[in-house]
Design a protein around this motif. Structure first.
Motif, short mmCIF file in Angstrom:
data_model
loop_
_atom_site.label_atom_id
_atom_site.label_comp_id
_atom_site.label_asym_id
_atom_site.label_seq_id
_atom_site.Cartn_x
_atom_site.Cartn_y
_atom_site.Cartn_z
N ALA A 187 49.45 -10.11 13.99
CA ALA A 187 49.70 -8.69 14.27
C ALA A 187 50.96 -8.49 15.11
N ASN A 188 51.42 -9.57 15.74
CA ASN A 188 52.68 -9.53 16.49
C ASN A 188 52.69 -8.40 17.52
N LEU A 189 51.70 -8.44 18.40
CA LEU A 189 51.60 -7.41 19.43
C LEU A 189 52.53 -7.72 20.58
N SER A 190 53.29 -6.73 21.01
CA SER A 190 54.19 -6.94 22.14
C SER A 190 54.33 -5.70 23.00
N GLN A 212 59.92 5.08 1.91
CA GLN A 212 59.61 3.67 2.14
C GLN A 212 59.28 3.40 3.61
N ARG A 213 60.11 4.01 4.48
CA ARG A 213 59.84 3.83 5.92
C ARG A 213 58.52 4.47 6.30
N LEU A 214 58.23 5.63 5.71
CA LEU A 214 56.97 6.30 6.00
C LEU A 214 55.78 5.42 5.61
N GLU A 215 55.88 4.76 4.48
CA GLU A 215 54.80 3.87 4.02
C GLU A 215 54.64 2.69 4.99
N GLU A 216 55.79 2.16 5.43
CA GLU A 216 55.73 1.05 6.38
C GLU A 216 55.05 1.47 7.68
N VAL A 217 55.41 2.66 8.15
CA VAL A 217 54.82 3.16 9.38
C VAL A 217 53.31 3.36 9.22
N GLU A 218 52.92 3.96 8.10
CA GLU A 218 51.50 4.20 7.85
C GLU A 218 50.73 2.88 7.82
N ARG A 221 51.54 0.01 9.29
CA ARG A 221 51.49 -0.58 10.63
C ARG A 221 50.49 0.15 11.52
N ILE A 222 50.42 1.46 11.37
CA ILE A 222 49.45 2.24 12.15
C ILE A 222 48.03 1.81 11.80
N LEU A 269 54.80 4.89 16.85
CA LEU A 269 54.69 4.94 15.39
C LEU A 269 54.06 6.25 14.93
N GLN A 270 53.08 6.71 15.67
CA GLN A 270 52.45 7.98 15.30
C GLN A 270 53.45 9.13 15.41
N GLN A 271 54.30 9.08 16.41
CA GLN A 271 55.33 10.11 16.52
C GLN A 271 56.34 10.00 15.38
#
Length: 582
Positions: free
Chosen positions: A205-208, A304-310, A312-313, A216-218
């Protein structure tokens, strides 16, 4: 040394105060007269077990108070216990025992300070030691016999026992650690599998950043409303700076206001601050308009970025549900289980290291025990010869005695089982003392043992309760002389029926029971005055009364021959004491 004993409502004693002296103090009296009650009171005031039966019938409270002389080691010990000294010469110990319908309670005080049982135990060891023929049980206990032998061995042996205590504790801890490790192996493997999976999942998950989910939600909200944001940005830009119709923008209005205020300032300089504020507002509005225009122009849709963000969320929320509830807590948990996993992985080799550690500790314990055994063997040989020498004057010239030391599993007190082996008659094999010794032989053995410990005893007062039971004649005389010998180094209190022993006393007390009328005018249920039995003690401090008491012990009545015999005993005792002094 015990100076004074004060007793109230204890067994058959209503009130009693005794002043003891140095040397040999003897208590005599008929069987059942109450001599042992006085010794029971001494035992009680020093923390001995008591029951409701010690409280005199008709009362609910008993009290015993004892005053002892002090010495520098005792004074130092009392100071360590935070007990103030009354003076340099004495310490006062009291115990109050009360009984109610439900229980019995007692409170002990030393110099007026409430103390617990542990402190009383330490004080008792430093003040009094009670020896009785009933100690046969103790003689048969290997632990008690071992303690006697070690005490006779002195500081070197005691210090070695302390080393063993430390080594045994270290071995026990190592053994406990090993057993705990062995029994938890299955749990360890299960935990290892679980933590390995969790660490892998959290690492993937690469949490940092604890704020990543919020950020990400914003970003998702912004990507979902690009068109709306563009339109609203342009609308704000027009309202602030440039409109497409005849309506004036905010910057235009501020420009007009600035020009008007500029004219007004020419007539009234007090308006200059207002003019400055309008100018600042104009500058700020222009800057906002510029930045909002740049922001709107920079916006563009990015599916594409929106999908990536979704994605990851969703991933982070899943992590939070399992390890959170917040991302901060999930990150902290990740760090924690990584450390736990490192420990569990290291434990793969820990059984071997723990086994080695246990072996090292056991070897050290064994070596210490072997050294202690050697010291005990040497001390045992010394005690054997010394005790036989002490027994010979007690009409046991042919006695054989041996300190038998057999190996056992190491304990905190060593690896020895110690038994006193005894043979009173020639040709008879050595057997455990408790199995072969008669009552009289046991009495003499205990007295001889105490004589061996004469210099080693820490207690200043030695108490003997009918140690001469079962002996007579020459043996009684030998016991009397042995008690007198002990009294040269300790205060000795002795309950006896033997006139030979009583004659040797430096201070002689007669104990008897008397019937008294309790309470003036008090009537019993049948209307007569209430009669109660009480114990009374008389200090036989003159020759006549003492001679009569010895005659009673010897002949049962004060006949002329008994008186003559008593006089001979006193003369003989005086000659013995004079010989000892010279």
């Amino acid at each position: 040394m015990l100076l004074c004993l004060r007793i109230e409502n204890f067994a058959l004693i209503d009130q009693l105060e005794l002043d003891f002296g140095a040397g040999l103090n003897v208590l005599t009296g008929e069987t059942g007269a109450g001599k042992s009650i006085i010794l029971d009171a001494i035992d009680a005031v020093l923390g001995g077990k008591v029951s409701s039966r010690v409280i005199r019938t008709g009362t609910s409270r008993a009290m015993v108070e004892a005053t002892f002389t002090t010495n520098p080691p005792l004074a130092a010990w009392l100071t360590e216990q935070e007990i103030d000294l009354i003076d340099d010469n004495s310490v006062v110990i009291s115990r109050e025992i009360t009984v109610s319908t439900s229980n019995i309670r007692s409170r002990s005080r030393v110099n007026g300070v409430l103390v617990n049982r542990q402190i009383m135990g330490g004080l008792r060891d430093r003040l009094v030691e009670i020896t009785a023929q009933g100690q046969t049980v103790q003689v048969g206990q290997s632990a008690q016999v071992r303690d006697w032998l070690d005490m006779y061995g002195g500081d070197t042996l005691i210090q070695q026992r302390q080393h063993i205590g430390t080594a045994f504790s270290a071995y026990q801890q190592a053994h406990t650690n090993l057993e705990k490790r062995r029994t938890s192996e299955r749990e360890r493997l299960q935990q290892l599998d679980l933590l390995t999976y969790q660490v892998q999942e959290l690492s993937t998950a690469n949490l940092s950043d604890p704020q990543e989910l919020e950020q990400l939600q914003q970003e998702r909200e912004r990507l979902n409303h690009v068109v709306d944001l563009q339109q609203m940005s342009y609308k704000v830009y027009q309202a602030l700076y440039q409109t497409e119709d005849e309506t004036l923008a905010v910057s235009d209005l501020l420009g007009d206001s600035e020009a008007t205020l500029n004219d007004m300032v020419e007539y009234d300089g007090q308006l200059q601050p207002l003019l400055d504020l309008v100018r600042d507002a104009q500058t700020a509005i222009t800057e906002v308009a510029r930045q909002i225009n740049t922001y709107g122009e920079s916006l563009e849709a990015d599916p594409q970025r929106l999908e990536e963000v979704e994605e990851r969320i969703r991933e982070l929320k899943q992590i939070c549900r399992k390890y959170g509830p917040s991302l901060t807590e999930a990150i902290a948990y990740s760090e924690k289980i990584q450390a736990e996993l490192a420990v569990l992985n290291d434990s793969e080799q820990s059984i071997e290291s723990l086994e080695q550690q246990e072996k090292v500790c056991f070897d050290k314990l064994t070596q210490s025990c072997q050294k202690l055994t050697q010291l005990r063997q040497k001390t045992g040989a010394t005690l054997e010869s010394r005790l036989i020498a002490e027994l010979k004057p007690l009409a046991m010239e042919k006695v054989k005695f041996q300190v038998e030391i057999l190996p056992i599993v190491p304990t905190s007190a060593g690896a020895d089982k110690i038994t006193f082996m005894f043979s009173p008659n020639p040709g008879e094999p050595l057997q455990p003392l408790t199995e072969i010794a008669s009552g009289g032989e046991m009495s003499r053995f205990l007295l001889a043992l105490k004589a061996c410990f004469n210099q080693a005893d820490a207690a200043a007062t030695l108490v003997f309760d009918e140690i001469d039971v079962g002996v007579s004649g020459r043996v009684a005389q030998a016991i009397a002389e042995k008690l007198h010998q002990l009294s040269q180094h300790h205060q000795v209190l002795c309950v006896t029926h033997q006139p030979l022993v009583a004659a040797m006393a430096d201070k002689h007390f007669r104990v008897d029971k008397q019937t008294v009328t309790q309470g003036k005018g008090k009537k019993s249920n049948n209307g007569s005055s209430e009669q109660r039995t009480v114990v009374r003690v008389t200090n036989l401090d003159d020759l006549t009364t003492r001679r009569e008491e010895l005659a009673q012990l010897a002949g049962g009545k004060s006949a002329s021959d008994a008186i003559a015999f008593a006089e001979s005993l006193l003369t003989q005792a005086a000659n013995h004491r004079q010989g000892q002094r010279s």
